[in-house]
Scaffold this motif. Structure first.
Motif, PDB file in Angstrom:
ATOM      1  N   THR A 150       0.842  -1.187   0.000  1.00  0.00           N
ATOM      2  CA  THR A 150       0.000   0.000   0.000  1.00  0.00           C
ATOM      3  C   THR A 150       0.876   1.234   0.000  1.00  0.00           C
ATOM      4  O   THR A 150       2.004   1.216   0.505  1.00  0.00           O
ATOM      5  CB  THR A 150      -0.958   0.006   1.214  1.00  0.00           C
ATOM      6  OG1 THR A 150      -1.903   1.073   1.060  1.00  0.00           O
ATOM      7  CG2 THR A 150      -0.216   0.173   2.526  1.00  0.00           C
ATOM      8  N   GLY A 203      -2.778   3.926  -2.014  1.00  0.00           N
ATOM      9  CA  GLY A 203      -3.523   2.728  -1.674  1.00  0.00           C
ATOM     10  C   GLY A 203      -2.897   1.449  -2.189  1.00  0.00           C
ATOM     11  O   GLY A 203      -1.719   1.392  -2.549  1.00  0.00           O
ATOM     12  N   ASP A 209      -9.610   2.352  -0.751  1.00  0.00           N
ATOM     13  CA  ASP A 209      -9.209   3.051   0.464  1.00  0.00           C
ATOM     14  C   ASP A 209      -9.820   4.450   0.387  1.00  0.00           C
ATOM     15  O   ASP A 209      -9.490   5.230  -0.507  1.00  0.00           O
ATOM     16  CB  ASP A 209      -7.684   3.129   0.564  1.00  0.00           C
ATOM     17  CG  ASP A 209      -7.217   4.001   1.715  1.00  0.00           C
ATOM     18  OD1 ASP A 209      -7.366   3.567   2.863  1.00  0.00           O
ATOM     19  OD2 ASP A 209      -6.726   5.112   1.459  1.00  0.00           O
TER      20      ASP A 209
END
Length: 347
Positions: A150, A203, A209
């Motif tokens: 991420t 993300g 997200d």
């Protein structure tokens, strides 16, 4: 006042003051299903710049697709001056297969500028360059980390282009990371054609997200306002200046095993901080992971199973840890206070 001429793309006409989705033929699947590059064109009544927003160059990067979906639902697009071309999914093949890559395992973002007679990736890159990129003066390309990683919301630009750096500040993501242009990438080939590109990273692959989506949508609207494509009213400037980072490093796993991460994206760390531990699955012990770098975490692994040498944390250097924490706090608060663009949805 003379009426603005219609916009022509792939044999279609879009009249001034209207919008239309245009399907540009790309290829045919093995079962003879046609594949297209679908572009939504909003052609304003007034003259202005031509800008593209694209997502899904990597098929597993779905956050960009969601940002584009929300962008296309935004009421302010009724007042476009110029032309906005929005491509929600560039790599349809990867998107349908939940894969970063094309069917032949090529990375589309290493296939530019492409060729009408090359591989599938080369042909798709050529169509995207000629039908979309070369028509524009600016592009905003949306990405996320690969699957099982991420990224903190960030904009990547080349370090020797003052205009893209200025626009990255306008975008207002927490971090601006200057990075080299890679052979075969959209950014490099667009630069050779005089087209500026902002690359937004946020993300995780195959995941939504909310904060990454909000940061991306708000940033796009700010940039479109700045270049004169959207009216200035109703689009707020960022509360704090983004952190500009010109150097970054990966912290790698010193051993294989089960990863327990003690830090998250956006955390500011110092040299020799304990950031993670890797444990023997048989309970024989664990290895501490301490960072040789100080800075802000702009990316991290989310998969708890690691091999020796795997990338764990992406750390970008900052001039002042205190200023970095304060700026991130202000920018995060702004995103949390912002209303949802789709009040009827919770993601």
């Amino acid at each position: 006042m003379t009426k603005r001429a219609a916009y022509l793309i792939a044999g279609e006409q879009i009249a001034a003051g209207t919008r239309k989705t245009v399907n540009i033929p790309v290829s045919t699947l093995s079962d003879y299903t046609p594949v297209t590059l679908s572009a939504h064109v909003i052609h304003g009544r007034k003259d202005g710049p031509t800008v593209f927003v694209s997502a899904g160059i990597h098929g597993d990067e779905v956050i960009g697709v969601e940002i584009v979906r929300r962008l296309l639902r935004t009421g302010t697009l009724k007042n476009v001056a110029g032309t906005l071309i929005v491509v929600p999914i560039v790599n349809t093949f990867g998107f349908l297969n939940h894969s970063r890559y094309l069917p032949d395992r090529r990375d589309l973002n290493r296939c530019f500028p492409g060729s009408p007679h090359g591989s599938l990736g080369s042909r798709l890159a050529h169509i995207f360059m000629t039908e979309i990129v070369e028509r524009c003066s600016l592009g905003i390309d949306l990405h996320s980390a690969a699957i099982h990683r991420t990224n903190l919301p960030q904009v990547r630009v080349s370090g020797n282009n003052p205009e893209t750096l200025r626009l990255a500040r306008v975008f207002g993501a927490p971090v601006i990371l200057t990075s080299a242009l890679r052979d075969g990438s959209l950014r490099l080939e667009a630069k050779r054609r005089g087209v500026n590109i902002l690359l937004y990273e946020a993300g995780e692959g195959m995941r939504f997200d909310e904060m990454s989506v909000r940061a991306g949508l708000a940033g796009i609207l700010r940039v479109l306002k700045d270049v004169g494509l959207l009216p200035k009213a109703g689009i707020a400037a960022p509360k704090a200046q983004p952190l500009v980072c010109s150097d970054s490093h990966w912290v790698r796993a010193p051993a294989g095993g089960l990863l327990r991460m003690f830090k998250a994206e956006g955390d500011v760390i110092a040299i020799d901080d304990l950031v993670a531990a890797i444990s023997d699955p048989f309970g024989g012990g664990e290895v501490e992971v301490r960072t040789p770098y100080g800075g802000i975490i702009v990316g991290r692994a989310v998969m708890p199973i690691v091999h020796e040498g795997d990338a764990l944390l992406h750390v970008a250097a900052v001039k002042s840890a205190g200023q970095a924490e304060a700026a991130l706090g202000d920018l995060t608060a702004q995103l949390e206070e912002a209303p949802l663009f789709d009040e009827d949805e919770i993601i």
